[in-house]
Design a protein around this motif. Structure first.
Motif, PDB file in Angstrom:
ATOM      1  N   TYR A 257       0.825  -1.207   0.000  1.00 17.07           N
ATOM      2  CA  TYR A 257       0.000   0.000   0.000  1.00 17.07           C
ATOM      3  C   TYR A 257       0.863   1.262   0.000  1.00 17.07           C
ATOM      4  O   TYR A 257       0.582   2.229  -0.714  1.00 17.07           O
ATOM      5  N   GLN A 260       2.223   1.820  -3.418  1.00 23.84           N
ATOM      6  CA  GLN A 260       1.193   2.320  -4.320  1.00 23.84           C
ATOM      7  C   GLN A 260       0.948   3.804  -4.097  1.00 23.84           C
ATOM      8  O   GLN A 260       0.854   4.588  -5.050  1.00 23.84           O
ATOM      9  N   ILE A 281      -8.519   1.297 -10.523  1.00 23.78           N
ATOM     10  CA  ILE A 281      -7.820   0.149  -9.925  1.00 23.78           C
ATOM     11  C   ILE A 281      -8.808  -0.733  -9.168  1.00 23.78           C
ATOM     12  O   ILE A 281      -8.797  -1.964  -9.296  1.00 23.78           O
ATOM     13  N   ALA A 334       2.260  -2.581  -9.360  1.00 24.01           N
ATOM     14  CA  ALA A 334       0.839  -2.507  -9.709  1.00 24.01           C
ATOM     15  C   ALA A 334       0.248  -3.902  -9.863  1.00 24.01           C
ATOM     16  O   ALA A 334      -0.865  -4.185  -9.389  1.00 24.01           O
ATOM     17  N   MET A 337      -0.205  -5.505  -6.430  1.00 27.56           N
ATOM     18  CA  MET A 337      -1.344  -4.930  -5.714  1.00 27.56           C
ATOM     19  C   MET A 337      -2.654  -5.534  -6.219  1.00 27.56           C
ATOM     20  O   MET A 337      -3.544  -5.886  -5.434  1.00 27.56           O
TER      21      MET A 337
END
Length: 436
Positions: A257, A260, A281, A334, A337
């Motif tokens: 997190y 990101q 997302i 990415a 995640m």
């Protein structure tokens, strides 16, 4: 077409028996409402975190943990005075009132402190409303039903997670942040209606199992004091194992997190653009999770057990962190995640909730809430400071990735062990209820 034939075909699709279709659909729609409301607000939360300063995220995580520490005894106090039949109404009614208050505050001039307060509040809100909803599901459905139905019910969260970001991206312009908060309050009220349908079915004996003791009746408050959830956890090796699983989950999630947030802040400095990016997302994640929940999760749990659901995603994350050591780029972060969140929603969260299905009512509500809120946010806060320290001590993402890989490996091994124990508990409980 004959109604019974239609019910049979629908049941085959979602892995439910005919008499379970209506409650399964009510649980599905309850999660649609909860997650549509939350995921409309989630992009606002992420942009608020950036507004408050990416370098301050560890302070926001710590503040969330402290608020949880204060809120959980109040939650337990309320559960000891309000029957389970009405307990969810009290919790959701309180958060509806909060949403209306924030809607009014965001009509005025914004400030960094309002952004910080909202970020902390919605982090508390999300864990409480979702934890209470899963406590309700574990209360209504038994272990065998949980294996078959929790994946479909969790698919409601993915449908809500799909519609929420889409609504956020479409309505942020005409309605603004205050309008989205009002709409989220309406959806939370609708979730309360579906909850009442589920408890009525449970009271009519729809689950096919009597309560183990008079104190288990949903018309009675739960016994104990404001700290009984914590003491129940400390006395049970099984619940302590779930605590360890949740802390490791939070650690892996927090490490990713932070990366990101840093990358989005660098590439998208505009607030409205950030809301849209986070919404897109979320949309991709929920679409992937929905496909897995509808067609894979329930059947996988039935055939291979809960341990597989809890171990597969952590092991993929372990491999991903090892990849970050050698190629720390935006594309891999990415992808990790997205894979982590799809896996958590589709496999880890339903599997984690199955761990509570064989337990007593106090464990399903009080101990579970303590784990889902205080323990989870403690894991967030500790891992947030650990991530900040690792970033300060090392150049690049190599050290943090190595620690993340080790945590993910431990997370997977513990998940496998907990899943095996849950399956044994469920089999023993079934054998006691059906000696033949």
């Amino acid at each position: 077409m004959d109604t019974s034939l239609l019910a049979h075909r629908a049941g085959a699709i979602i892995n439910a028996e005919a008499h379970e279709l209506r409650p399964a659909l009510n649980g599905f729609l309850l999660f649609v409402c909860l997650f549509a409301g939350y995921f409309m607000l989630r992009p606002i939360r992420e942009s608020m975190g950036i507004t408050a300063g990416v370098e301050n995220l560890q302070w926001l995580f710590t503040a969330t943990f402290l608020v949880m520490l204060a809120a959980v005894p109040l939650f337990a106090w309320l559960s000891a005075r309000v029957p389970r039949l009405h307990f969810v109404d009290w919790v959701y009614g309180f958060f509806c009132t909060n949403l209306l208050l924030f809607a009014a505050l965001f009509l005025g001039e914004e400030s960094p402190w309002l952004a910080r307060v909202f970020y902390v509040w919605i982090s508390v809100y999300n864990l409480f409303v979702v934890s209470v909803a899963w406590s309700l599901m574990a209360d209504v459905f038994d272990s065998a039903q949980a294996k078959r139905l929790f994946a479909f019910i969790a698919a409601g969260a993915s449908v809500g997670g799909l519609s929420g970001p889409a609504l956020s991206a479409l309505l942020i312009g005409p309605l603004g942040e205050s309008g989205l908060m009002l709409l989220a309050a309406v959806l939370l009220g609708a979730a309360m209606w579906f909850k009442r349908q589920l408890m009525r079915w449970r009271e009519r004996g729809g689950a096919g199992r009597p309560d183990a003791a008079p104190s288990e009746s949903p018309r009675r408050p739960l016994p104990g004091n404001p700290f009984s959830g914590m003491t129940a956890v400390l006395k049970s090796p099984y619940l302590l194992g779930i605590c360890g699983f949740v802390v490791l989950l939070a650690t892996v999630s927090t490490f990713l997190y932070f990366e990101q947030a840093r990358v989005v802040a660098e590439h998208f400095p505009d607030r409205e653009a950030q809301v849209r990016v986070f919404g897109i997302i979320d949309f991709v994640v929920q679409a992937g999770a929905l496909l897995c929940q509808l067609f894979i999760t329930g059947r996988l749990a039935q055939r291979l057990g809960v341990g597989v659901l809890l171990a597969m995603v952590p092991l993929v994350m372990c491999a991903g962190f090892i990849g970050l050591i050698f190629a720390p780029g935006f594309g891999l972060i990415a992808a990790l995640m997205i894979v982590r969140r799809i896996g958590e929603y589709a496999f880890v969260r339903p599997g984690r909730e199955m761990l509570f299905a064989p337990l007593d009512a106090e464990s399903k509500y009080k101990a579970k809430n303590f784990i889902d809120t205080v323990v989870y946010r403690a894991g967030d806060a500790i891992s947030a400071w650990a991530k900040s320290a690792l970033d300060a001590l090392s150049q690049g993402a190599g050290m943090a990735a190595l620690v993340g890989a080790l945590c993910a490996l431990l997370w997977g091994l513990l998940g496998w062990r907990l899943g095996e124990r849950a399956d044994r508990r469920a089999n023993l409980s079934a054998a006691r209820q059906n000696p033949a």
